[in-house]
Write a protein that holds these residues in place. Structure first.
Motif, mmCIF file in Angstrom:
data_model
loop_
_atom_site.group_PDB
_atom_site.id
_atom_site.type_symbol
_atom_site.label_atom_id
_atom_site.label_comp_id
_atom_site.label_asym_id
_atom_site.label_seq_id
_atom_site.Cartn_x
_atom_site.Cartn_y
_atom_site.Cartn_z
ATOM 1 N N GLY A 26 0.786 -1.219 0.000
ATOM 2 C CA GLY A 26 0.000 0.000 0.000
ATOM 3 C C GLY A 26 0.819 1.270 0.000
ATOM 4 O O GLY A 26 2.040 1.265 0.176
ATOM 5 N N ASN A 27 0.109 2.386 -0.215
ATOM 6 C CA ASN A 27 0.744 3.696 -0.235
ATOM 7 C C ASN A 27 0.121 4.652 0.780
ATOM 8 O O ASN A 27 0.383 5.849 0.755
ATOM 9 N N ARG A 28 -0.702 4.091 1.683
ATOM 10 C CA ARG A 28 -1.338 4.916 2.708
ATOM 11 C C ARG A 28 -1.532 4.061 3.952
ATOM 12 O O ARG A 28 -1.963 2.912 3.862
ATOM 13 N N LEU A 29 -1.222 4.638 5.108
ATOM 14 C CA LEU A 29 -1.320 3.904 6.373
ATOM 15 C C LEU A 29 -1.924 4.805 7.438
ATOM 16 O O LEU A 29 -1.534 5.971 7.580
ATOM 17 N N HIS A 30 -2.870 4.240 8.199
ATOM 18 C CA HIS A 30 -3.445 4.929 9.347
ATOM 19 C C HIS A 30 -3.395 3.959 10.531
ATOM 20 O O HIS A 30 -3.954 2.857 10.464
ATOM 21 N N ALA A 31 -2.713 4.366 11.606
ATOM 22 C CA ALA A 31 -2.519 3.476 12.758
ATOM 23 C C ALA A 31 -2.798 4.210 14.064
ATOM 24 O O ALA A 31 -2.537 5.417 14.179
ATOM 25 N N ARG A 32 -3.307 3.469 15.040
ATOM 26 C CA ARG A 32 -3.559 3.993 16.377
ATOM 27 C C ARG A 32 -3.000 3.010 17.400
ATOM 28 O O ARG A 32 -3.162 1.801 17.262
ATOM 29 N N TYR A 33 -2.364 3.557 18.437
ATOM 30 C CA TYR A 33 -1.770 2.740 19.490
ATOM 31 C C TYR A 33 -2.321 3.141 20.848
ATOM 32 O O TYR A 33 -2.424 4.336 21.160
ATOM 33 N N ASP A 34 -2.652 2.151 21.688
ATOM 34 C CA ASP A 34 -2.874 2.381 23.110
ATOM 35 C C ASP A 34 -1.516 2.301 23.806
ATOM 36 O O ASP A 34 -0.612 1.597 23.332
ATOM 37 N N THR A 35 -1.375 2.986 24.935
ATOM 38 C CA THR A 35 -0.093 3.000 25.644
ATOM 39 C C THR A 35 -0.288 2.798 27.142
ATOM 40 O O THR A 35 -1.410 2.898 27.659
ATOM 41 N N GLN A 36 0.814 2.557 27.826
ATOM 42 C CA GLN A 36 0.778 2.361 29.276
ATOM 43 C C GLN A 36 0.207 3.568 30.008
ATOM 44 O O GLN A 36 -0.469 3.426 31.020
ATOM 45 N N SER A 37 0.477 4.758 29.506
ATOM 46 C CA SER A 37 0.021 5.981 30.172
ATOM 47 C C SER A 37 -1.433 6.299 29.889
ATOM 48 O O SER A 37 -2.026 7.154 30.551
ATOM 49 N N GLY A 38 -2.024 5.638 28.892
ATOM 50 C CA GLY A 38 -3.377 5.951 28.486
ATOM 51 C C GLY A 38 -3.441 6.979 27.370
ATOM 52 O O GLY A 38 -4.518 7.244 26.825
ATOM 53 N N THR A 39 -2.300 7.573 27.007
ATOM 54 C CA THR A 39 -2.249 8.549 25.927
ATOM 55 C C THR A 39 -2.158 7.822 24.591
ATOM 56 O O THR A 39 -1.190 7.094 24.350
ATOM 57 N N PRO A 40 -3.123 7.983 23.706
ATOM 58 C CA PRO A 40 -3.038 7.293 22.410
ATOM 59 C C PRO A 40 -2.001 7.946 21.498
ATOM 60 O O PRO A 40 -1.781 9.161 21.540
ATOM 61 N N ILE A 41 -1.375 7.112 20.685
ATOM 62 C CA ILE A 41 -0.431 7.568 19.663
ATOM 63 C C ILE A 41 -1.030 7.259 18.295
ATOM 64 O O ILE A 41 -1.538 6.157 18.070
ATOM 65 N N PHE A 42 -0.966 8.235 17.394
ATOM 66 C CA PHE A 42 -1.456 8.049 16.034
ATOM 67 C C PHE A 42 -0.297 8.222 15.058
ATOM 68 O O PHE A 42 0.542 9.112 15.232
ATOM 69 N N PHE A 43 -0.261 7.366 14.045
ATOM 70 C CA PHE A 43 0.709 7.525 12.956
ATOM 71 C C PHE A 43 -0.032 7.458 11.634
ATOM 72 O O PHE A 43 -0.814 6.536 11.389
ATOM 73 N N ASP A 44 0.227 8.461 10.796
ATOM 74 C CA ASP A 44 -0.397 8.505 9.485
ATOM 75 C C ASP A 44 0.655 8.825 8.443
ATOM 76 O O ASP A 44 1.542 9.660 8.674
ATOM 77 N N SER A 45 0.555 8.161 7.309
ATOM 78 C CA SER A 45 1.465 8.427 6.198
ATOM 79 C C SER A 45 0.732 8.187 4.885
ATOM 80 O O SER A 45 0.206 7.099 4.657
ATOM 81 N N ILE A 46 0.689 9.232 4.046
ATOM 82 C CA ILE A 46 0.027 9.157 2.746
ATOM 83 C C ILE A 46 1.040 9.574 1.690
ATOM 84 O O ILE A 46 1.617 10.664 1.768
ATOM 85 N N ARG A 47 1.269 8.729 0.739
ATOM 86 C CA ARG A 47 2.257 9.022 -0.295
ATOM 87 C C ARG A 47 1.917 10.330 -1.021
ATOM 88 O O ARG A 47 0.793 10.529 -1.463
#
Length: 405
Positions: free
Chosen positions: A250-271
């Protein structure tokens, strides 16, 4: 109620002073008069010598390059001249055995070579290893490296340069003191150039994941989806990634992470969606402000006070966060060179050997980053379902993937 900026600055100044003192050992050379013996590994045409992983040791009076290895004969001779090294080898294993370096620099950008080179350095008795990012290909390889380092006591540092910046502990202290109120989320974007999607994730996203986990804690779960054009990527869209990273799609990614602190992390990359001059980085979003980190820039960290979701007629101004605190001039001379040329990371590695501690960006930190990379693949093959971390399967999730149903 918003925190008083004056009181906030005073509190952060105290915290930042302690943070700067804690970082001090990496700012100056070790007191030993005997130079540390360095062995450098590269592979011309297959990742070369990384981004300065070879030449940093010429910047440090406390180190001496005693051997260099490169399977490419022309590259080997060039490296020998460039590094002022008398002994050059075609086989890095032979180099390690013959010159017995205290520290081995693993330079090639091609990640498929890292595991074998690192294991050879550990087996050869290296006390320290400095490795180009990304860490390695699979979690299975990472597990083997971490276990080997634990058995041998070898300190392994990964070249995520920004992690060694002295402004980071100051920024963390500012967040804890309420500089941006309650932290809501961390947003990460890659460079989003022609590598947008999986390649961006591996080559550039690992820098961001390393910092995001530093601020939010270890990720505990992930949900992610890859797109090839306008449809979720299928097995037919899987291709080999460049630089030895293994299969991507693929050429596009959308991701979400849960963490120990409860603060979510988001990563997005679109060509093709990136802004070249802006580069790439992370934003820590709070109820009373935003902290922005632009990778490989100086100043690295900036703060914008005010609720980011509340429009206002009053102009807001970005202020930098230096190793001295919010809005303070950077007191460390030539800080950009110290970070970008790997000088602070190299000195931190040496200090970690002497102090019997982990480097600021260690093998276990690299494994966390790798978990975040592989979690996107694992979630996607399960049609975007949430997967728990650490992953149970330690090989590449695309191996044996079949979505023909």
């Amino acid at each position: 109620m918003s925190a008083d900026p004056a009181k906030m600055s005073r509190r952060v100044f105290v915290s930042s002073t302690a943070a700067a003192l804690a970082a001090a050992p990496a700012l100056a050379p070790a007191s030993d008069t005997k130079p540390r013996r360095i062995g450098v590994i590269g592979h011309t045409g297959q990742g070369n010598f990384g981004h300065g992983i070879d030449t940093v040791w010429l910047e440090l009076p406390e180190t001496k390059i005693v051997g260099v290895a490169d399977a490419n004969s022309q590259g080997r001779e060039q490296a020998k001249q460039r590094l002022g090294c008398e002994r050059a080898f075609s086989d890095y294993r032979e180099m390690i055995q013959q010159v017995q370096p205290e520290i081995v620099a693993v330079g090639p950008r091609y990640v498929d070579q890292h595991h074998a080179m690192i294991m050879a350095a550990i087996d050869g008795g290296a006390k320290g290893i400095y490795c180009e990012k990304p860490f390695c290909r699979t979690l299975q390889e990472a597990d083997q490296i971490v276990a080997a380092c634990q058995r041998s006591g070898t300190r392994l540092a990964i070249a995520h340069r920004n992690r060694y910046h002295p402004a980071l502990p100051v920024t963390q202290a500012a967040i804890k003191q309420g500089a941006i109120g309650k932290v809501l989320e961390i947003r990460c974007r890659g460079k989003e150039d022609t590598r947008g999607g999986g390649q961006d994730l591996w080559v550039l996203g690992t820098h961001l994941f390393n910092l995001a986990a530093y601020f939010a804690g270890t990720p505990t779960a992930c949900s992610a989806t890859y797109y090839a054009g306008d449809h979720p990527a299928t097995v037919a869209d899987v291709l080999p990634g460049s630089e030895g990273i293994g299969p991507i799609a693929g050429n596009r990614l959308h991701a979400r992470y849960d963490t120990q602190s409860g603060t979510p992390i988001f990563f997005d990359s679109i060509r093709g969606a990136g802004v070249a001059k802006a580069g790439f980085g992370i934003q820590i979003v709070g109820t009373e402000g935003v902290i922005d980190l632009r990778m490989d820039t100086e100043p690295l960290v900036h703060l914008l006070r005010g609720n980011p979701f509340q429009p206002t007629a009053i102009p807001r101004r970005w202020v930098n966060i230096s190793s001295a605190g919010i809005g303070k001039p950077e007191p460390i001379p030539d800080i950009k060179r110290l970070v970008s040329k790997h000088i602070l990371p190299a000195r931190d590695l040496i200090a970690s050997i002497d102090q019997a501690r982990q480097p600021l960006c260690s093998d276990t930190d690299g494994r966390v980053t790798l978990e975040m990379v592989h979690a996107t693949f694992a979630s996607h093959v399960q049609q975007g379902q949430r997967v728990s971390l650490p992953l149970v399967t330690r090989t590449h999730p695309f191996d044996g993937w079949n979505n023909s149903r």
